[in-house]
Motif scaffolding. Structure first.
Motif, short mmCIF file in Angstrom:
data_model
loop_
_atom_site.label_atom_id
_atom_site.label_comp_id
_atom_site.label_asym_id
_atom_site.label_seq_id
_atom_site.Cartn_x
_atom_site.Cartn_y
_atom_site.Cartn_z
N HIS A 56 -10.09 114.25 33.14
CA HIS A 56 -11.25 113.47 32.72
C HIS A 56 -11.72 113.87 31.31
CE1 HIS A 56 -11.79 112.76 37.16
NE2 HIS A 56 -11.98 111.55 36.68
N ILE A 57 -11.55 115.15 30.96
CA ILE A 57 -12.05 115.60 29.66
C ILE A 57 -10.96 115.64 28.59
CG2 ILE A 57 -13.86 116.96 30.75
CD1 ILE A 57 -12.27 119.46 30.16
N LEU A 58 -9.70 115.54 29.01
CA LEU A 58 -8.59 115.63 28.05
C LEU A 58 -8.67 114.57 26.94
CD1 LEU A 58 -5.94 116.90 27.12
CD2 LEU A 58 -4.74 115.46 28.80
N PRO A 59 -8.90 113.28 27.27
CA PRO A 59 -8.98 112.29 26.18
C PRO A 59 -10.09 112.60 25.17
CG PRO A 59 -8.78 111.20 28.30
CD PRO A 59 -9.05 112.64 28.58
N GLY A 60 -11.21 113.11 25.67
CA GLY A 60 -12.31 113.46 24.77
C GLY A 60 -11.93 114.59 23.82
N LEU A 61 -11.21 115.59 24.33
CA LEU A 61 -10.77 116.70 23.49
C LEU A 61 -9.81 116.22 22.40
CD1 LEU A 61 -10.17 119.47 26.19
CD2 LEU A 61 -11.93 119.48 24.42
N VAL A 62 -8.86 115.36 22.78
CA VAL A 62 -7.87 114.86 21.82
C VAL A 62 -8.56 114.05 20.72
CG1 VAL A 62 -5.88 113.34 21.51
CG2 VAL A 62 -5.98 114.90 23.46
N LEU A 63 -9.47 113.16 21.10
CA LEU A 63 -10.18 112.35 20.11
C LEU A 63 -11.07 113.20 19.21
CD1 LEU A 63 -11.18 109.23 22.25
CD2 LEU A 63 -9.53 109.30 20.36
N MET A 64 -11.71 114.22 19.80
CA MET A 64 -12.51 115.15 18.98
C MET A 64 -11.63 115.80 17.92
SD MET A 64 -15.80 115.80 19.34
CE MET A 64 -15.76 117.48 18.73
N GLY A 65 -10.47 116.30 18.35
CA GLY A 65 -9.58 116.98 17.41
C GLY A 65 -9.08 116.06 16.31
N LEU A 66 -8.60 114.87 16.70
CA LEU A 66 -8.09 113.92 15.71
C LEU A 66 -9.17 113.54 14.70
CD1 LEU A 66 -5.91 111.48 17.86
CD2 LEU A 66 -5.11 112.92 15.98
N GLY A 67 -10.36 113.25 15.21
CA GLY A 67 -11.44 112.81 14.34
C GLY A 67 -11.89 113.90 13.39
N MET A 68 -12.12 115.10 13.90
CA MET A 68 -12.61 116.18 13.05
C MET A 68 -11.54 116.61 12.05
SD MET A 68 -15.72 116.50 13.83
CE MET A 68 -16.28 118.05 13.12
N GLY A 69 -10.27 116.64 12.47
CA GLY A 69 -9.20 116.98 11.54
C GLY A 69 -9.10 115.98 10.40
N THR A 70 -9.20 114.70 10.73
CA THR A 70 -9.13 113.65 9.71
C THR A 70 -10.31 113.73 8.74
OG1 THR A 70 -7.96 112.19 11.26
CG2 THR A 70 -9.01 111.15 9.36
N ALA A 71 -11.49 114.06 9.26
CA ALA A 71 -12.69 114.11 8.41
C ALA A 71 -12.77 115.40 7.60
CB ALA A 71 -13.95 113.96 9.28
N PHE A 72 -12.42 116.54 8.22
CA PHE A 72 -12.55 117.82 7.54
C PHE A 72 -11.65 117.92 6.31
CE2 PHE A 72 -14.82 121.47 9.66
CZ PHE A 72 -15.64 120.68 10.43
N MET A 73 -10.47 117.35 6.40
CA MET A 73 -9.49 117.54 5.33
C MET A 73 -9.98 116.98 3.98
SD MET A 73 -6.91 115.66 3.79
CE MET A 73 -6.23 116.41 2.34
N PRO A 74 -10.36 115.70 3.89
CA PRO A 74 -10.87 115.21 2.60
C PRO A 74 -12.19 115.85 2.22
CG PRO A 74 -11.12 113.52 4.28
CD PRO A 74 -10.30 114.61 4.90
N ALA A 75 -13.00 116.24 3.22
CA ALA A 75 -14.29 116.87 2.92
C ALA A 75 -14.08 118.20 2.21
CB ALA A 75 -15.09 117.07 4.21
N MET A 76 -13.14 119.01 2.70
CA MET A 76 -12.86 120.31 2.07
C MET A 76 -12.40 120.13 0.63
SD MET A 76 -13.39 123.00 3.94
CE MET A 76 -13.68 123.48 5.63
N SER A 77 -11.57 119.12 0.40
CA SER A 77 -11.07 118.88 -0.95
C SER A 77 -12.17 118.35 -1.86
CB SER A 77 -9.90 117.88 -0.90
OG SER A 77 -9.44 117.59 -2.20
N LEU A 78 -12.96 117.41 -1.35
CA LEU A 78 -14.00 116.78 -2.17
C LEU A 78 -15.11 117.75 -2.53
CD1 LEU A 78 -14.82 114.08 -3.41
CD2 LEU A 78 -15.99 113.52 -1.27
N ALA A 79 -15.31 118.77 -1.70
CA ALA A 79 -16.38 119.74 -1.97
C ALA A 79 -16.17 120.49 -3.27
CB ALA A 79 -16.47 120.73 -0.81
N THR A 80 -14.92 120.63 -3.71
CA THR A 80 -14.65 121.33 -4.98
C THR A 80 -14.02 120.40 -6.01
OG1 THR A 80 -12.50 122.04 -4.07
CG2 THR A 80 -14.33 123.58 -3.89
#
Length: 495
Positions: free
Chosen positions: A363-387
């Motif tokens: 029941h919680i597995l899909p939520g974990l996968v979507l959390m990971g995909l979403g945060m990974g996709t968002a964090f990557m450009p954010a880290m680059s754009l910060a500098t």
């Protein structure tokens, strides 16, 4: 505008391995010790009140000194600061692992925070100055973003394994080989570009004001969790933080060589990154904190199995960062990755609000996968754009702002969501007094409190997406790099 012809460092990809390893060590430490706390408490015999200080001592030193650490990196040189930070972090970890009493353990945690505040901004700013070409920068920050996003979950896994099969001391000792390898790599491989040092004198008033202000803010949220939001101590700490940080801004506007040049944070896109990342970390803490308790207390998973249960989220973060974010970063604007990323993560959080006492892992597995995909996709450009587009002499302090926003976000997340969960649980028990006396009722009330807090996390992640949408308007890096360089009056690097 001047032009400088520079050849990229041929060892930059090897350097990325050691920079990433150091970053992983720092991020791991935010969660790896948490799982070991019960065992450490039994071994050293410290009270429940002192237990929180094992986490708080690190958070206060790390969060309070990050901007100072970032400016030291700009002054000393990022490579030198990186090595000093690694060495100090390793020695502090050895002290913590060998702790014979509570004071020794708390002192070691504070020292870890001090040297972590040197290490974290030095690592990110090294990446910023070594990878300047758009496509290579995308790949490098894809790896770094995956580590930054997934390291906390990996810490839960590693902490469970070390605590269950060795003992709690190894959650400290494990940092020593990490640091040794990274130090060797820094000495042999990392070569920082010669230009971009900040030779100005250190802004001592700025250091004192921002350090005490951030410590007051982080400690205020810690006390809010234990004493309540309206207690005199909590309100006093928040008031002190507000006064000190306002004074810091006024000082930075007037001094010749500020600790934090306001041009770093008044840039619309970087401000959007700092705000959206900080709020997203609040939501992430909702997941780590309550889902860990849910898996161990309600579903009765062991520490090891609990850690392994987070693996799909880690895999999702790595995939989102390296396969989605890195591949699309040079093709679309950062906002087009960050907004969908945060919203995908919020959808995963929405699924996790539906947890029940009798839910299965599926029941919680899909939520974990979507959390990971979403945060990974968002964090990557954010880290680059910060500098991105920042003057080379400010790369360290701009990097420190990323870590500061995440650290403050983590402190807010822990206090705010714990308070919400406690209030929701208390209200549920009052309205279900008969059921609350049974074992099943106690679990029902606990799960209700977790679910309520995760609903708030869902809303906070939606807010992160809205902040990114409103603030971030820079175009594709490959098309904007020259304009950003012109705007900040820095050399265009021609490869």
């Amino acid at each position: 505008m001047s032009e400088t012809v520079l050849q990229p460092d041929p060892r930059r990809w090897k350097a990325l391995v050691f920079i990433g390893l150091a970053q992983l060590m720092v991020v791991l430490d935010a969660t790896i010790v948490n799982i070991a706390l019960p065992s450490a408490q039994n071994a050293l015999g410290f009270s429940d009140a002192n237990r929180q200080w094992v986490v708080t001592a690190y958070a206060l030193a790390f969060g309070g000194l990050l901007l100072f650490g970032g400016r030291i990196a700009d002054m000393w040189g990022r490579r030198r600061t990186f090595i000093v930070g690694l060495t100090g972090f390793a020695l502090a970890s050895a002290l913590g692992g060998a702790a014979a009493n509570t004071a020794m353990l708390l002192g070691a945690r504070a020292l870890q925070g001090v040297f972590g505040a040197l290490l974290a901004p030095a690592a990110l700013s090294l990446l910023a100055v070594m990878f300047t070409e758009a496509k290579e920068r995308a790949k490098a920050f894809g790896v770094f973003g995956a580590i930054a996003g997934g390291g906390g979950a990996i810490g839960l896994i590693l902490g469970g394994l070390l605590t269950e099969y060795l003992n709690w001391r190894w959650t400290f000792f494990v940092n020593i080989p990490f640091a040794a390898v990274a130090i060797a790599g820094a000495v042999l491989v990392i070569r920082e570009p010669a230009q971009g040092r900040n030779g100005n004198r250190l802004d001592i008033p700025g250091v004192l004001l921002v350090t005490t202000g951030l410590v007051s803010l982080v400690y205020g949220f810690t006390r809010a969790e234990s004493d309540g939001w309206t207690s005199g101590v909590t309100l006093g700490l928040f008031a002190a933080a507000a006064v000190l940080l306002i004074a810091f801004v006024l000082v930075e506007r007037s001094v010749k060589a500020p600790l934090l040049p306001l041009r770093v944070v008044t840039n619309r896109n970087r401000a959007g990154v700092y705000l959206s990342l900080g709020s997203a970390v609040i939501g992430m803490f909702g997941l780590f904190l309550f889902l860990t308790y849910y898996l161990q207390v309600v579903l009765r998973y062991s520490p090891v199995v609990t850690g392994l249960a987070f693996l799909p989220m880690v895999a999702g973060m790595i995939t989102g960062s390296t396969q989605i974010g890195a591949r699309l970063m040079t093709r679309v604007a950062p906002r087009s990755l960050m907004v969908p990323g945060f919203l995908t993560a919020s959808l995963g959080m929405l699924i996790l609000t539906q947890i029940k006492v009798d839910s299965s892992y599926l029941h919680i597995l899909p939520g974990l996968v979507l959390m990971g995909l979403g945060m990974g996709t968002a964090f990557m450009p954010a880290m680059s754009l910060a500098t991105y587009g920042v003057e080379p002499r400010d790369a360290g302090v701009a990097s420190a702002m990323v870590n500061t926003s995440q650290q403050v976000g983590g402190a807010i997340g822990t206090a705010l969501l714990n308070t919400i969960a406690t209030s929701a649980g208390t209200a549920w028990f009052k309205s279900h007094q008969a059921l609350a006396q049974t074992p099943l009722g106690k679990l029902e009330g606990m799960v209700h409190s977790f679910s309520t807090a995760i609903w708030w996390s869902f809303g906070i992640l939606v807010l992160s997406g809205a902040i990114a949408f409103v603030f971030i308007n820079v175009g594709r890096p490959s098309t904007e790099s020259q304009g950003a360089a012109q705007e900040n009056d820095v050399p265009v690097l021609v490869h």
